[in-house]
Write an enzyme that holds these catalytic residues in place. Structure first.
Site, short mmCIF file in Angstrom:
data_model
loop_
_atom_site.label_atom_id
_atom_site.label_comp_id
_atom_site.label_asym_id
_atom_site.label_seq_id
_atom_site.Cartn_x
_atom_site.Cartn_y
_atom_site.Cartn_z
N ASP A 11 -1.40 -11.94 7.75
CA ASP A 11 -0.91 -12.53 9.43
C ASP A 11 -0.71 -13.68 8.57
OD1 ASP A 11 -1.73 -11.50 11.47
OD2 ASP A 11 -3.40 -11.19 10.17
N ASP A 14 0.73 -1.26 0.14
CA ASP A 14 -0.05 0.11 0.25
C ASP A 14 0.80 1.20 0.18
OD1 ASP A 14 0.31 0.76 2.55
OD2 ASP A 14 -0.44 -1.21 3.03
N ASP A 43 6.65 -5.80 6.38
CA ASP A 43 6.01 -5.62 7.14
C ASP A 43 4.97 -7.19 6.49
OD1 ASP A 43 2.77 -4.54 7.20
OD2 ASP A 43 3.63 -2.46 5.20
N SER A 44 4.15 -7.67 7.22
CA SER A 44 3.56 -8.76 5.93
C SER A 44 2.18 -8.91 6.34
CB SER A 44 4.59 -10.26 7.45
OG SER A 44 3.82 -10.39 8.06
N ASP A 88 8.34 -12.67 -4.60
CA ASP A 88 8.23 -13.12 -2.86
C ASP A 88 9.23 -12.64 -2.21
OD1 ASP A 88 8.97 -15.87 -1.35
OD2 ASP A 88 6.58 -15.80 -1.22
N GLY A 89 8.68 -12.00 -1.03
CA GLY A 89 9.75 -12.22 0.19
C GLY A 89 10.65 -12.60 0.43
#
Length: 281
Positions: A159, A86, A156-157, A138-139
């Site tokens: 859940d 965001d 900042d994942s 993909d982080g």
């Protein structure tokens, strides 16, 4: 309750937000995204009906995940954000003129695209800052492969379900530690301890094995219901011992105006209530 979005993240507890106007509702490759208007919180973003951020209270989450590690470090030049599609996290990091480069890794390009359109008040132009490099990946895969070093890593994942699950593993945390500079700091989103105690315990167990200074700190964010939210903290440096006076000097020098963060809140956030202390391994 057809005009409400009901969140069912927890087995025995749910919250609901009134939908005054649905602005976006679509399923991407990874998850279902909704943006709607709410009278109290303004625009609300949900992923699979779980609240991710709101126009009204996002400042608490974003300020506490950015200014705490950056001001504690005192000389952070390179920052990595895992997630944060965001743009709110990038917004707060980039307010620090001393930060020279920010890498942001977001798994879902759709989140970025519609956030620019429907939630521009969150990013406030961060995506146009020349210091920001946006990577759609993909982080966990990025962290495993990167050879770069960072002074601060912010996870900042979502859940630990679906795409975000791999960002809560010992392996991921190990790769993150390898990507830190010697005095670097790793901070993570670890849910609401009263409702998600195992999530915090598991992360702290991994941090205990990895870092000389491992702990968590708290902030109360209204739409993350069930009590204060926990943020994991891991470092091999001495940033955790910085005094409130030094923090105040750094905060003043940064010239940043905040709505939640203060140097005093920074220090106090690490004072844990008993039930959270008992979740520590």
């Amino acid at each position: 309750m057809t005009d409400w979005v009901r969140e069912t993240l927890h087995r025995d507890y749910a919250q609901a937000l009134r939908v005054e106007k649905m602005l976006y509702d679509s399923k991407t490759e990874h998850q279902r995204l909704k943006v709607f208007e709410n009278g109290t919180f303004g625009r609300v973003l949900t992923l699979d009906d779980v609240v991710q951020t709101t126009e009204g209270d996002n400042f608490i989450y974003h300020e506490m995940m950015t200014h705490v590690p950056i001001l504690a470090h005192g000389a952070a030049k390179r920052v990595l954000i895992i997630g944060g599609g965001d743009g709110g996290m990038a917004r707060e990091v980039l307010r620090h003129k001393s930060v020279e480069h920010v890498t942001m890794v977001e798994i879902d390009a759709g989140v970025v695209d519609f956030s620019k359109r429907y939630l521009p008040m969150l990013s406030q132009g961060a995506f146009d800052d020349t210091r920001l490099t946006l990577v759609i990946d993909d982080g966990a895969a990025f962290m495993r492969a990167t050879q770069d070093k960072f002074d601060v890593i912010i996870v900042d994942s979502t859940d630990p379900i679906g795409p975000g699950e791999v960002l809560f593993t010992d392996t991921f945390y190990g790769h993150a530690k390898r990507a830190l500079t010697p005095s670097g700091i790793l901070v993570t989103q670890n849910g609401v301890p009263f409702m998600q105690g195992d999530e915090l315990t598991n992360t702290m167990r991994a941090f205990k094995a990895l870092f000389a200074d491992w702990r968590c700190y708290l902030a109360t964010i209204p739409t993350y219901a069930g009590g204060p939210m926990a943020f994991g903290w891991g470092t091999d440096g001495d940033a955790g011992a910085v005094s409130v006076e030094v923090l105040a000097d750094r905060f003043a020098a940064a010239g940043i105006e905040t709505a939640y963060y203060t140097p005093e809140v920074h220090k106090g956030a690490f004072a844990l209530p008993g039930y959270v202390k008992r979740l520590m391994p």
